[in-house]
Scaffold this active site. Structure first.
Site, PDB file in Angstrom:
ATOM      1  N   CYS A 117       0.864  -1.181   0.000  1.00  0.00           N
ATOM      2  CA  CYS A 117       0.000   0.000   0.000  1.00  0.00           C
ATOM      3  C   CYS A 117       0.898   1.227   0.000  1.00  0.00           C
ATOM      4  CB  CYS A 117      -0.923   0.013   1.217  1.00  0.00           C
ATOM      5  SG  CYS A 117      -2.311   1.159   0.990  1.00  0.00           S
ATOM      6  N   CYS A 119      -0.226   4.395   1.515  1.00  0.00           N
ATOM      7  CA  CYS A 119      -0.643   5.465   2.433  1.00  0.00           C
ATOM      8  C   CYS A 119       0.387   5.784   3.514  1.00  0.00           C
ATOM      9  CB  CYS A 119      -2.001   5.155   3.061  1.00  0.00           C
ATOM     10  SG  CYS A 119      -2.035   3.628   4.004  1.00  0.00           S
ATOM     11  N   LYS A 192     -12.618  -4.522   1.588  1.00  0.00           N
ATOM     12  CA  LYS A 192     -12.101  -3.646   2.646  1.00  0.00           C
ATOM     13  C   LYS A 192     -12.987  -2.409   2.703  1.00  0.00           C
ATOM     14  CE  LYS A 192      -8.072  -1.005   4.103  1.00  0.00           C
ATOM     15  NZ  LYS A 192      -6.639  -0.740   3.921  1.00  0.00           N
ATOM     16  N   ARG A 202      -3.860   4.077  11.980  1.00  0.00           N
ATOM     17  CA  ARG A 202      -3.363   5.264  11.277  1.00  0.00           C
ATOM     18  C   ARG A 202      -2.501   6.112  12.194  1.00  0.00           C
ATOM     19  NH1 ARG A 202      -8.849   6.726   7.877  1.00  0.00           N
ATOM     20  NH2 ARG A 202      -8.926   4.728   6.781  1.00  0.00           N
ATOM     21  N   ARG A 214     -11.092   8.014   2.588  1.00  0.00           N
ATOM     22  CA  ARG A 214     -10.774   6.917   1.670  1.00  0.00           C
ATOM     23  C   ARG A 214     -12.031   6.346   0.997  1.00  0.00           C
ATOM     24  NH1 ARG A 214      -5.671   6.831   3.271  1.00  0.00           N
ATOM     25  NH2 ARG A 214      -4.968   6.012   5.276  1.00  0.00           N
ATOM     26  N   LYS A 245     -12.343  -7.091   5.741  1.00  0.00           N
ATOM     27  CA  LYS A 245     -11.786  -6.207   6.759  1.00  0.00           C
ATOM     28  C   LYS A 245     -12.675  -4.990   6.932  1.00  0.00           C
ATOM     29  CE  LYS A 245      -7.765  -3.340   7.351  1.00  0.00           C
ATOM     30  NZ  LYS A 245      -6.761  -2.646   6.629  1.00  0.00           N
ATOM     31  N   SER A 271      -7.301  -2.615  14.154  1.00  0.00           N
ATOM     32  CA  SER A 271      -6.792  -1.903  15.330  1.00  0.00           C
ATOM     33  C   SER A 271      -7.898  -1.390  16.245  1.00  0.00           C
ATOM     34  CB  SER A 271      -5.899  -0.745  14.864  1.00  0.00           C
ATOM     35  OG  SER A 271      -6.617   0.127  14.007  1.00  0.00           O
ATOM     36  N   TYR A 310      -3.977  -8.578  16.298  1.00  0.00           N
ATOM     37  CA  TYR A 310      -2.944  -8.098  17.232  1.00  0.00           C
ATOM     38  C   TYR A 310      -2.902  -8.971  18.481  1.00  0.00           C
ATOM     39  CZ  TYR A 310      -3.221  -4.220  14.017  1.00  0.00           C
ATOM     40  OH  TYR A 310      -3.212  -3.485  12.866  1.00  0.00           O
TER      41      TYR A 310
HETATM   42  C1  PBG Z   1      -3.326   0.559   4.670  1.00  0.00           C
HETATM   43  C2  PBG Z   1      -3.939  -0.238   5.758  1.00  0.00           C
HETATM   44  C3  PBG Z   1      -4.767   0.184   6.799  1.00  0.00           C
HETATM   45  C4  PBG Z   1      -4.966  -0.910   7.627  1.00  0.00           C
HETATM   46  C5  PBG Z   1      -4.273  -1.979   7.055  1.00  0.00           C
HETATM   47  N1  PBG Z   1      -3.656  -1.542   5.882  1.00  0.00           N
HETATM   48  C6  PBG Z   1      -5.320   1.519   7.118  1.00  0.00           C
HETATM   49  C7  PBG Z   1      -6.218   2.210   6.214  1.00  0.00           C
HETATM   50  O1  PBG Z   1      -6.719   1.658   5.220  1.00  0.00           O
HETATM   51  O2  PBG Z   1      -6.423   3.391   6.488  1.00  0.00           O
HETATM   52  C8  PBG Z   1      -5.737  -0.910   8.896  1.00  0.00           C
HETATM   53  C9  PBG Z   1      -5.419  -2.010   9.847  1.00  0.00           C
HETATM   54  C10 PBG Z   1      -5.900  -1.784  11.232  1.00  0.00           C
HETATM   55  O3  PBG Z   1      -6.665  -0.863  11.522  1.00  0.00           O
HETATM   56  O4  PBG Z   1      -5.491  -2.590  12.084  1.00  0.00           O
HETATM   57  N2  PBG Z   1      -4.133   0.860   3.626  1.00  0.00           N
END
Ligand code: PBG
Length: 325
Positions: A117, A119, A192, A202, A214, A245, A271, A310
């Site tokens: 990714c 970001c 996702k 983040r 997003r 996800k 998270s 986690y």
């Molecule tokens: C990157 C990404 C994200 C997560 C995994 N890969 C964040 C997002 O899309 O903003 C989130 C994982 C988590 O919250 O544990 N694109």
């Protein structure tokens, strides 16, 4: 009288009649790796999780291996971000270096999945290239593909694109195949959702978008059929494993998707799900261990066969003790 309670009368028969079984082999532990040296610091938004650097990550891996967890997902936090996110595919980028280190240290005893990714690497914090204020899909594809390729050269076992650009699975498959990496599988974050549950991640990865959100690439959480569309497209493009996800608020999606596809379904308990459990346990409102067990099993029961979490080490402990599994 039919008596369902007969099969609940003691632990032995309850375990014998159990419908959902899990193993430590189904668990994947995410790690955050920051550019630099000698870093091993607590992540304030994710109690109990740490940020490591390439020279300390082996400690985190060693500790997980001692609990029986051997699959890891690596997220990078680069020293420099720029408009193009070029550190994502740099030969000496943070993930590439950490992957090489871990491979040297642990050989094939561990399974390394690298996040594909942008970001974390772009100054604007979006998962793709910006053109006229919009995340441009097709401009992003070669950058994502190049990122996956650089990770393959560094020695990862699997790549996991989490960007949600259209067509990225085939772009990645093609470049990997052209370079002799036809045996590296792709686990695509296929369904996702644009979710507030990513907040603590983040914060941890420094990947908050600097403008907008997003929603033009991640899915709208009102939608369910669209998840089927997304996963079927990714499978057609060559995804070996598809992911849903977040997990807990999306158990219906996991159930639906897993009944429609013939590839393994992974779920990412993100998270915010972890942070909610941790925070309420710290307030003594819930029993952290029991809630962790119950929520993890619910994700498998819904139909996932792989879980990114986690809590992987703690779940491994619960499986070992026979509390779940
Ligand atoms: C990157 C990404 C994200 C997560 C995994 N890969 C964040 C997002 O899309 O903003 C989130 C994982 C988590 O919250 O544990 N694109």
């Amino acid at each position: 009288m039919i008596r369902p309670r007969r099969l609940r009368s003691n632990e032995i028969i309850r375990k014998m009649a159990r419908e959902t079984r899990i193993s430590v082999d189904s668990l994947i532990l995410p790690f955050f790796i920051q550019e630099g040296n000698n870093i091993e610091e607590e992540i304030s938004s994710l109690y109990g999780q740490k940020r490591y650097s390439k020279d300390t990550i082996a400690r985190g891996v060693e500790d997980a291996l001692n609990q029986g967890v051997h699959s890891f997902m690596l997220f990078g936090i680069p020293g420099n971000k720029n408009e193009l996110g070029s550190e994502a595919y740099s030969e000496h980028g943070v993930i590439q270096e950490a992957t090489r280190e871990l491979r040297k240290e642990f050989g094939k005893d561990i399974y390394i999945i690298t996040d594909v990714c942008l970001c974390e690497y772009t100054s604007h914090g979006h998962c793709g290239m910006i053109k006229d204020g919009y995340v441009d899909n097709d401009l992003s594809l070669p950058v994502l593909a190049r990122t996956a390729l650089s990770q393959a050269f560094a020695g990862c076992d699997m790549v996991a694109p989490s960007d949600m650009m259209d067509g990225r699975v085939s772009a990645i498959r093609n470049i990997l195949d052209e370079n002799g990496f036809q045996n590296i599988p792709i686990m695509s974050y296929a369904a996702k959702y644009a979710s507030a549950f990513y907040g603590p991640f983040r914060e941890a990865a420094g990947s908050v978008p600097q403008f907008g959100d997003r929603k033009s690439y991640q899915m709208d959480y009102h939608n369910k059929k669209e998840a089927i569309k997304e996963v079927l497209l990714d499978i057609e493009e060559g995804a070996d494993i598809i992911m849903v996800k977040p997990a807990l608020s999306y158990l219906d999606i996991i159930a639906n998707v897993s009944s429609c596809v013939n590839v393994p379904v992974a779920a990412y308990s993100v998270s915010g799900e972890y942070a909610m459990i941790k925070a309420s346990a710290r307030q003594n409102l819930i029993d952290e261990y029991k809630i962790m067990c119950e929520t993890a099993i619910s994700i498998f029961r819904a139909g996932a066969s792989i879980l990114v979490t986690y809590f992987a080490k703690e779940l491994a402990g619960a499986i070992k003790r026979g509390d779940i599994g």
